[in-house]
Scaffold this motif. Structure first.
Motif, PDB file in Angstrom:
ATOM      1  N   ASP A  16     -66.264   2.526  -2.562  1.00 48.13           N
ATOM      2  CA  ASP A  16     -65.970   3.733  -1.781  1.00 48.13           C
ATOM      3  C   ASP A  16     -66.701   4.949  -2.339  1.00 48.13           C
ATOM      4  O   ASP A  16     -67.219   5.776  -1.577  1.00 48.13           O
ATOM      5  N   GLU A  17     -66.744   5.066  -3.656  1.00 51.32           N
ATOM      6  CA  GLU A  17     -67.455   6.180  -4.283  1.00 51.32           C
ATOM      7  C   GLU A  17     -68.946   6.128  -3.954  1.00 51.32           C
ATOM      8  O   GLU A  17     -69.559   7.155  -3.659  1.00 51.32           O
ATOM      9  N   LYS A  18     -69.525   4.947  -3.999  1.00 54.17           N
ATOM     10  CA  LYS A  18     -70.952   4.794  -3.680  1.00 54.17           C
ATOM     11  C   LYS A  18     -71.199   5.138  -2.211  1.00 54.17           C
ATOM     12  O   LYS A  18     -72.202   5.765  -1.876  1.00 54.17           O
ATOM     13  N   ARG A  19     -70.287   4.729  -1.339  1.00 48.36           N
ATOM     14  CA  ARG A  19     -70.423   5.067   0.092  1.00 48.36           C
ATOM     15  C   ARG A  19     -70.377   6.575   0.292  1.00 48.36           C
ATOM     16  O   ARG A  19     -71.157   7.135   1.072  1.00 48.36           O
ATOM     17  N   ARG A  20     -69.451   7.230  -0.391  1.00 52.41           N
ATOM     18  CA  ARG A  20     -69.350   8.686  -0.270  1.00 52.41           C
ATOM     19  C   ARG A  20     -70.628   9.368  -0.759  1.00 52.41           C
ATOM     20  O   ARG A  20     -71.094  10.332  -0.154  1.00 52.41           O
ATOM     21  N   ARG A  21     -71.176   8.865  -1.840  1.00 49.15           N
ATOM     22  CA  ARG A  21     -72.410   9.441  -2.388  1.00 49.15           C
ATOM     23  C   ARG A  21     -73.556   9.288  -1.397  1.00 49.15           C
ATOM     24  O   ARG A  21     -74.315  10.234  -1.166  1.00 49.15           O
ATOM     25  N   VAL A  22     -73.682   8.108  -0.794  1.00 53.84           N
ATOM     26  CA  VAL A  22     -74.737   7.884   0.201  1.00 53.84           C
ATOM     27  C   VAL A  22     -74.548   8.838   1.382  1.00 53.84           C
ATOM     28  O   VAL A  22     -75.506   9.482   1.831  1.00 53.84           O
ATOM     29  N   ASP A  87     -82.052   5.081  -4.096  1.00 48.99           N
ATOM     30  CA  ASP A  87     -81.345   4.632  -5.299  1.00 48.99           C
ATOM     31  C   ASP A  87     -79.847   4.478  -5.038  1.00 48.99           C
ATOM     32  O   ASP A  87     -79.227   3.501  -5.468  1.00 48.99           O
ATOM     33  N   ALA A  88     -79.265   5.448  -4.334  1.00 48.24           N
ATOM     34  CA  ALA A  88     -77.828   5.400  -4.056  1.00 48.24           C
ATOM     35  C   ALA A  88     -77.479   4.211  -3.166  1.00 48.24           C
ATOM     36  O   ALA A  88     -76.446   3.557  -3.358  1.00 48.24           O
ATOM     37  N   ARG A  89     -78.338   3.912  -2.203  1.00 48.19           N
ATOM     38  CA  ARG A  89     -78.096   2.749  -1.345  1.00 48.19           C
ATOM     39  C   ARG A  89     -78.192   1.451  -2.143  1.00 48.19           C
ATOM     40  O   ARG A  89     -77.424   0.519  -1.905  1.00 48.19           O
ATOM     41  N   GLU A  91     -77.501   1.153  -5.323  1.00 50.55           N
ATOM     42  CA  GLU A  91     -76.279   1.100  -6.126  1.00 50.55           C
ATOM     43  C   GLU A  91     -75.089   0.664  -5.273  1.00 50.55           C
ATOM     44  O   GLU A  91     -74.248  -0.108  -5.733  1.00 50.55           O
ATOM     45  N   LEU A  92     -75.031   1.152  -4.038  1.00 51.70           N
ATOM     46  CA  LEU A  92     -73.958   0.754  -3.130  1.00 51.70           C
ATOM     47  C   LEU A  92     -74.037  -0.739  -2.840  1.00 51.70           C
ATOM     48  O   LEU A  92     -73.019  -1.438  -2.870  1.00 51.70           O
ATOM     49  N   GLU A  93     -75.234  -1.221  -2.591  1.00 49.73           N
ATOM     50  CA  GLU A  93     -75.411  -2.650  -2.324  1.00 49.73           C
ATOM     51  C   GLU A  93     -74.973  -3.487  -3.526  1.00 49.73           C
ATOM     52  O   GLU A  93     -74.279  -4.497  -3.368  1.00 49.73           O
ATOM     53  N   ASP A  94     -75.347  -3.055  -4.721  1.00 48.36           N
ATOM     54  CA  ASP A  94     -74.946  -3.775  -5.938  1.00 48.36           C
ATOM     55  C   ASP A  94     -73.426  -3.778  -6.107  1.00 48.36           C
ATOM     56  O   ASP A  94     -72.831  -4.804  -6.433  1.00 48.36           O
ATOM     57  N   ALA A  95     -72.815  -2.618  -5.887  1.00 50.77           N
ATOM     58  CA  ALA A  95     -71.354  -2.520  -6.019  1.00 50.77           C
ATOM     59  C   ALA A  95     -70.662  -3.396  -4.977  1.00 50.77           C
ATOM     60  O   ALA A  95     -69.664  -4.056  -5.270  1.00 50.77           O
ATOM     61  N   PHE A  96     -71.209  -3.421  -3.772  1.00 53.00           N
ATOM     62  CA  PHE A  96     -70.624  -4.233  -2.707  1.00 53.00           C
ATOM     63  C   PHE A  96     -70.752  -5.724  -3.032  1.00 53.00           C
ATOM     64  O   PHE A  96     -69.802  -6.487  -2.849  1.00 53.00           O
ATOM     65  N   GLU A  97     -71.917  -6.128  -3.536  1.00 51.60           N
ATOM     66  CA  GLU A  97     -72.106  -7.528  -3.925  1.00 51.60           C
ATOM     67  C   GLU A  97     -71.156  -7.904  -5.053  1.00 51.60           C
ATOM     68  O   GLU A  97     -70.590  -9.005  -5.056  1.00 51.60           O
ATOM     69  N   ASP A  98     -70.979  -7.005  -5.996  1.00 54.90           N
ATOM     70  CA  ASP A  98     -70.053  -7.239  -7.106  1.00 54.90           C
ATOM     71  C   ASP A  98     -68.631  -7.422  -6.581  1.00 54.90           C
ATOM     72  O   ASP A  98     -67.907  -8.326  -7.010  1.00 54.90           O
ATOM     73  N   LEU A  99     -68.242  -6.575  -5.640  1.00 57.07           N
ATOM     74  CA  LEU A  99     -66.915  -6.687  -5.032  1.00 57.07           C
ATOM     75  C   LEU A  99     -66.773  -8.021  -4.311  1.00 57.07           C
ATOM     76  O   LEU A  99     -65.759  -8.704  -4.445  1.00 57.07           O
TER      77      LEU A  99
END
Length: 138
Positions: A16-22, A87-89, A91-99
């Motif tokens: 969610d934080e990464k989505r907000r940043r994007v 870069d933010a996208r 990071e979001l993709e990485d966080a989403f894959e991790d989730l």
């Protein structure tokens, strides 16, 4: 069980934080591009008012020159933000894959727990059935 729930909440929070940043970066880029377009219109109006569109002309409007500099700064800032957006996208993709990986592991663990519970229930039913057979023969 409690720690898995905590980790899941943490992973979701990170996504969610990464989505907000994007979203924040995308809004800033859109604002900068809108302001640059507004400055383009103001420059055109000022050039038309002065009757001079040659930027090298000595009597070129000072306001138009200053607005052009502000527009260039906005465009440069928007370009820098576009790099940050990439870069933010990522990071979001990485966080989403991790989730997703964690959710898959969680699903597997729950399936294992359900299978173990089912085996325990079946064992208990078998034990009850065996004891009932013993009573029926006696």
């Amino acid at each position: 069980m409690k720690s898995r729930e905590t980790v899941m909440r943490l992973k979701r929070f990170q996504v969610d934080e990464k989505r907000r940043r994007v979203a924040q970066i995308e809004m800033m880029i859109a604002d900068f591009e809108r302001m640059a377009a507004d400055l383009d219109r103001e420059i055109a109006i000022e050039e038309q008012r002065a009757g001079i569109s040659d930027k090298a002309h000595f009597a070129y409007p000072t306001y138009a020159r200053a607005a052009m500099q502000r527009k260039e700064n906005l465009v440069r800032s928007a370009d820098e933000l576009k790099g940050q957006l990439v870069d933010a996208r990522a990071e979001l993709e990485d966080a989403f894959e991790d989730l997703k990986k964690f959710e898959i592991l969680e699903d597997r663990e729950q399936a294992r727990e359900r299978a173990a519970e089912s085996a325990r229930e079946q064992s208990e039913m078998d034990r009850v059935a065996m004891s009932m057979r013993g009573f029926a023969r006696a």
